[in-house]
Write an enzyme that holds these catalytic residues in place. Structure first.
Site, short mmCIF file in Angstrom:
data_model
loop_
_atom_site.label_atom_id
_atom_site.label_comp_id
_atom_site.label_asym_id
_atom_site.label_seq_id
_atom_site.Cartn_x
_atom_site.Cartn_y
_atom_site.Cartn_z
N GLY A 47 0.81 -1.21 0.00
CA GLY A 47 0.00 0.00 0.00
C GLY A 47 0.84 1.25 0.00
O GLY A 47 2.04 1.21 0.29
N GLN A 52 2.55 10.23 1.79
CA GLN A 52 3.91 9.66 1.79
C GLN A 52 4.76 10.22 0.65
O GLN A 52 5.98 10.07 0.68
CB GLN A 52 3.86 8.13 1.67
CG GLN A 52 3.37 7.46 2.94
CD GLN A 52 3.39 5.95 2.77
OE1 GLN A 52 2.48 5.37 2.22
NE2 GLN A 52 4.46 5.33 3.24
N CYS A 97 6.63 -0.23 6.49
CA CYS A 97 6.16 0.98 5.83
C CYS A 97 7.28 1.57 4.98
O CYS A 97 8.43 1.61 5.43
CB CYS A 97 5.74 1.98 6.91
SG CYS A 97 5.09 3.52 6.25
N LEU A 98 6.94 2.04 3.79
CA LEU A 98 7.94 2.68 2.93
C LEU A 98 8.57 3.90 3.60
O LEU A 98 9.71 4.24 3.31
CB LEU A 98 7.28 3.13 1.62
CG LEU A 98 6.78 2.03 0.68
CD1 LEU A 98 5.94 2.65 -0.43
CD2 LEU A 98 7.94 1.25 0.10
N HIS A 139 -3.71 0.60 8.05
CA HIS A 139 -2.37 1.20 8.03
C HIS A 139 -2.35 2.42 7.09
O HIS A 139 -1.86 3.48 7.46
CB HIS A 139 -1.36 0.13 7.57
CG HIS A 139 0.03 0.65 7.39
ND1 HIS A 139 1.07 0.28 8.22
CD2 HIS A 139 0.56 1.51 6.47
CE1 HIS A 139 2.17 0.90 7.82
NE2 HIS A 139 1.90 1.64 6.76
N GLU A 140 -2.91 2.26 5.88
CA GLU A 140 -2.87 3.37 4.92
C GLU A 140 -3.77 4.52 5.36
O GLU A 140 -3.43 5.68 5.17
CB GLU A 140 -3.28 2.89 3.52
CG GLU A 140 -2.36 1.85 2.90
CD GLU A 140 -0.89 2.18 2.99
OE1 GLU A 140 -0.52 3.37 2.94
OE2 GLU A 140 -0.10 1.23 3.12
N HIS A 143 -2.09 6.96 7.57
CA HIS A 143 -1.21 7.93 6.92
C HIS A 143 -1.94 9.23 6.60
O HIS A 143 -1.38 10.31 6.74
CB HIS A 143 -0.64 7.37 5.61
CG HIS A 143 0.55 6.48 5.79
ND1 HIS A 143 1.73 6.90 6.33
CD2 HIS A 143 0.73 5.17 5.47
CE1 HIS A 143 2.61 5.89 6.34
NE2 HIS A 143 2.03 4.83 5.83
NI NI Z 1 2.98 3.00 5.54
#
Ligand code: NI
Length: 174
Positions: A47, A52, A97-98, A139-140, A143
């Site tokens: 995701g 981000q 996470c990225l 999770h997304e 953000h």
């Molecule tokens: Ni993330």
């Protein structure tokens, strides 16, 4: 299309709350194409959320079509203005996470959720989901409210884990 730069901790912009999308136009869809290309760059992340890449609108992409988890899922989803309308159950699970490239962590999430969102043309969407897919979406959605999984670990001492080397086919990043 373009691969965009991913913001990483400790960048304070990751704490910013994103704004609702009001115009469903070609600029929105071009941005979503770039966000998708960024998600798929390198080892594809499960995701990605617009903030981000420093774009503070309520847009996320989740793709669990490659998961080995047996529960049925919705595959690839583009979610604009997503909201969780129902939560049920909870369980601990590992996340990455990225924007937090060096760590994974154990986070408690709801096991079943219902969500409402719009597609990139503004059409309404409704999904019911569970397990890994529900975790990825929660999770997304964090953000776009300026939250990271490291803000949710119960204990930074026992529930955060340093990644050794990022391996292809290893723990999925979100
Ligand atoms: Ni993330």
């Amino acid at each position: 299309m373009a691969v965009l730069e991913i913001l990483k901790i400790p960048d304070d912009r990751l704490k910013q709350i994103s704004q609702p999308v009001e115009q469903f136009d070609d600029a929105l869809r071009a941005f979503i194409d770039d966000l998708e290309e960024t998600r798929c760059d390198g080892p594809a992340a499960v995701g990605i959320a617009a903030p981000q890449v420093g774009h503070f609108q309520r847009i996320v992409i989740v793709d669990v079509s490659n998961t080995r988890k047996p529960v049925p899922n919705h595959g690839h989803m583009i979610l604009v203005n997503p909201e969780i309308t129902h939560w049920e159950g909870f369980e601990m699970g590992r996340e990455g996470c990225l924007s937090v490239p060096d760590y994974t962590g154990n986070v408690i999430r709801a096991t079943h959720i219902k969500i409402r969102a719009q597609d990139s043309w503004g059409n309404p969407l409704e999904y019911e989901m569970e397990g890994y897919e529900a975790r990825a979406v929660q999770h997304e959605l964090d953000h776009i409210d300026g939250m990271l999984f490291i803000d949710r670990v119960v204990s930074r001492r026992t529930d955060l884990f340093q990644r050794k080397v990022y391996q292809k086919g290893g723990k999925a990043k979100k």
